[in-house]
Enzyme design. Structure first.
Site, PDB file in Angstrom:
ATOM      1  CG  ASN A  14       6.406  -2.558  -5.386  1.00 37.75           C
ATOM      2  OD1 ASN A  14       6.425  -3.940  -5.784  1.00 37.75           O
ATOM      3  ND2 ASN A  14       7.363  -1.885  -4.770  1.00 37.75           N
ATOM      4  CE1 TYR A  26       1.019   2.755   0.605  1.00 33.26           C
ATOM      5  CE2 TYR A  26       1.490   0.586   0.926  1.00 33.26           C
ATOM      6  CZ  TYR A  26       1.969   1.772   0.796  1.00 33.26           C
ATOM      7  OH  TYR A  26       3.226   1.990   1.295  1.00 33.26           O
ATOM      8  CG  ASN A  77       1.231   7.299  -5.691  1.00 34.50           C
ATOM      9  OD1 ASN A  77       2.465   7.389  -5.370  1.00 34.50           O
ATOM     10  ND2 ASN A  77       0.481   6.649  -4.930  1.00 34.50           N
ATOM     11  NE  ARG A 110       3.826   4.624   5.316  1.00 36.33           N
ATOM     12  CZ  ARG A 110       3.737   3.877   4.200  1.00 36.33           C
ATOM     13  NH1 ARG A 110       3.335   4.408   3.047  1.00 36.33           N
ATOM     14  NH2 ARG A 110       4.009   2.501   4.393  1.00 36.33           N
TER      15      ARG A 110
HETATM   16  O1  CA2 Z   1       1.385   6.197  -0.085  1.00 37.06           O
HETATM   17  C1  CA2 Z   1       1.528   6.210  -1.218  1.00 37.06           C
HETATM   18  O2  CA2 Z   1       0.863   6.481  -2.074  1.00 37.06           O
HETATM   19  C2  CA2 Z   1       3.115   5.784  -1.562  1.00 37.06           C
HETATM   20  O3  CA2 Z   1       3.402   6.591  -2.770  1.00 37.06           O
HETATM   21  C3  CA2 Z   1       2.946   4.276  -1.738  1.00 37.06           C
HETATM   22  C4  CA2 Z   1       4.350   3.665  -2.042  1.00 37.06           C
HETATM   23  C5  CA2 Z   1       5.355   4.061  -0.792  1.00 37.06           C
HETATM   24  O4  CA2 Z   1       6.625   4.012  -0.998  1.00 37.06           O
HETATM   25  C6  CA2 Z   1       5.475   5.618  -0.780  1.00 37.06           C
HETATM   26  O5  CA2 Z   1       6.307   6.078   0.238  1.00 37.06           O
HETATM   27  C7  CA2 Z   1       3.990   6.384  -0.462  1.00 37.06           C
HETATM   28  C8  CA2 Z   1       4.221   2.099  -1.968  1.00 37.06           C
HETATM   29  C9  CA2 Z   1       3.446   1.694  -2.882  1.00 37.06           C
HETATM   30  C10 CA2 Z   1       3.335   0.177  -2.744  1.00 37.06           C
HETATM   31  O6  CA2 Z   1       1.982  -0.209  -2.845  1.00 37.06           O
HETATM   32  C11 CA2 Z   1       1.798  -1.490  -2.168  1.00 37.06           C
HETATM   33  C12 CA2 Z   1       0.401  -1.703  -2.202  1.00 37.06           C
HETATM   34  C13 CA2 Z   1       0.046  -3.061  -1.640  1.00 37.06           C
HETATM   35  C14 CA2 Z   1       0.896  -3.728  -1.198  1.00 37.06           C
HETATM   36  C15 CA2 Z   1       2.302  -3.576  -1.207  1.00 37.06           C
HETATM   37  C16 CA2 Z   1       2.564  -2.114  -1.707  1.00 37.06           C
END
Ligand code: CA2
Length: 152
Positions: A14, A26, A77, A110
């Site tokens: 994602n 993000y 990541n 979170r």
């Molecule tokens: O904070 C981070 O970098 C995470 O690795 C991001 C992941 C999340 O599951 C981790 O707990 C923390 C999620 C990535 C999804 O990125 C998106 C970006 C824009 C819209 C939706 C999802």
């Protein structure tokens, strides 16, 4: 042949949506724009980077397994796989090169399920909550590990 000055930057599921949804968590930069910042820092630090993203756990495992042939370290990541992937953890152990775990958001501020990382215990360290800077700090950490102190 592994190159000490070549670093693999891996992005999990994602993260291709960065800049397009949930900017309050993000940020507004796309993965491509973050890639430009990473490449610009890499140039200043005189290292090579390769940046990849996959939504597929198996593909990420394959890339981690193959990394030692080409790269000195991995900045990763793992996104949602942070909280679920024993397979990626095992691949990092098997690869035997330093891995630095990074997150854009602070996973400890979170939901509870984000507070556990399967990767943290096999990573050199974890950088979490600094937005795009997390990638740049992760790259600096990898470069310092491989080549010693950096001056810019
Ligand atoms: O904070 C981070 O970098 C995470 O690795 C991001 C992941 C999340 O599951 C981790 O707990 C923390 C999620 C990535 C999804 O990125 C998106 C970006 C824009 C819209 C939706 C999802």
């Amino acid at each position: 042949m592994a190159k000490k000055n070549k670093i693999l930057i891996l992005n999990g599921p994602n993260l291709n949506l960065l800049g397009k949804r949930q900017p309050e968590i993000y940020g507004r930069l796309t993965l491509e724009e973050i890639g430009r910042e990473i490449r610009s820092l890499a140039k200043r630090l005189s290292v090579e980077v390769e940046i990849r993203q996959s939504n597929n756990e198996g593909e990420l495992v394959d890339w981690i397994q193959q990394a030692p042939a080409q790269f000195g370290a991995i900045v990763i990541n793992p996104a949602a796989y942070t909280h679920s992937s024993v397979a990626m953890r095992d691949a990092i152990i098997a690869a035997g090169i330093p891995a630095i775990e990074i997150h854009i958001s602070n996973i400890y501020k979170r939901e509870d399920f984000r507070k556990h990382s399967y990767i943290a215990g096999v990573a050199v360290g974890q950088i979490t909550g600094f937005g795009v800077q997390s990638y740049l700090l992760g790259l600096r950490a990898a470069v310092e590990m491989l080549m010693g102190p950096v001056s810019c």
